[in-house]
Design an enzyme around this catalytic site. Structure first.
Site, short mmCIF file in Angstrom:
data_model
loop_
_atom_site.label_atom_id
_atom_site.label_comp_id
_atom_site.label_asym_id
_atom_site.label_seq_id
_atom_site.Cartn_x
_atom_site.Cartn_y
_atom_site.Cartn_z
N SER A 132 0.93 -1.30 -0.05
CA SER A 132 -0.15 0.01 0.08
C SER A 132 0.86 1.34 -0.14
CB SER A 132 -0.83 0.01 1.21
OG SER A 132 -1.54 1.32 1.50
N TYR A 145 -2.64 -0.06 10.27
CA TYR A 145 -2.79 -0.67 8.99
C TYR A 145 -1.27 -0.78 8.51
CZ TYR A 145 -3.90 -1.22 4.01
OH TYR A 145 -3.90 -1.78 2.63
#
Length: 256
Positions: A132, A145
């Protein structure tokens, strides 16, 4: 025919990747967590395996099923399954953090560990991870995250180095904002203070299909890239992280 095992195929990147690679001639084994989603995949003609990457026994069983289905002949593993826990770090419990890492990191480690021997035996393979933009820069409200993706990035770097003398390649795909169901499935710890993408992110948001050219290159090029950065904002973030002083990056990320 080359075989690829893809995790997280109920929607988004996993599903579109499975559909595209199947049309491209790959033997695709698609995994998902829920039986209802598995049935939908079966109806689309996929070989499927149920997999809950949070559960070590489920990972073990899924890996064994894949090895049995392929008779130990697997070319690629696409570790795509994942979700996000959003909220200020002070609001995230240890259990929530452990759950975040179980899905995005520990499951990846265990599944790769179980399938890697088959690749080593044939001295050929590709291990591809969905990372990501927050595996490049950490932003407020996405600490859990981001930490799991930073861990995945470091882990992938080490695995690549450890496999350098083999013909097994390790690649990271680093998407920015994509139009998927990911945001709908985020676990928000502060209902009165939801973490949302800034309005400008909409200008850079792409459909999940944007990942496909990078995935195909990672699978098929004899010398694939180590990192594939998807969307302009991901490329800008990487450049800024490399060039700008930390304190200036802090001000930018705090919108100051």
């Amino acid at each position: 025919m080359r075989t690829i095992f893809i995790t997280g195929c109920s929607s988004g990147i996993g599903l579109i990747s499975a559909i595209t690679l199947k049309k491209r001639g790959y033997r695709v084994i698609a995994s998902c967590r829920k039986k209802a989603d598995q049935q939908k995949l079966i109806e689309q003609g996929f070989e499927t395996v149920l997999l809950d990457v949070d559960d070590p026994e489920s990972v073990k069983q899924a890996a064994q099923e894949v090895l049995t289905l392929t008779q130990g002949k697997i070319y690629a593993l696409f570790n795509n399954a994942g979700f996000g826990v959003y909220g200020r770090l002070a609001t995230i419990s240890r259990a929530q953090l452990e759950s975040q890492f179980a899905t995005n990191f520990f499951g990846v480690h265990q599944l790769t560990q179980l399938l890697l021997p088959a690749m080593l035996e044939q001295n050929e393979g590709r291990i591809i991870q969905t990372s990501s933009i927050v595996g490049i820069i950490a932003t407020p409200g996405r600490g859990a995250y981001s930490a799991s993706k930073y861990a995945l990035e470091a882990w992938s770097d080490v695995l690549r180095l450890e496999l350098a003398k083999t013909n097994i390649k390790v690649c990271l795909i680093e998407p920015g904002p994509l139009k998927t169901y990911f945001s709908n499935n985020v676990n928000q710890t502060e209902k009165q203070n939801l973490v949302k993408n800034p309005p400008i992110a909409k200008r850079f948001t792409l459909p999940p299909e944007a990942v496909l050219p990078n995935l195909i290159h990672a699978l098929e090029h004899p010398s694939p890239k180590i990192r594939y950065r998807v969307t302009k904002i991901t490329k800008i973030a990487n450049l800024a992280k490399r060039l700008l002083p930390d304190r200036l990056m802090d001000k930018i990320l705090q919108n100051k």
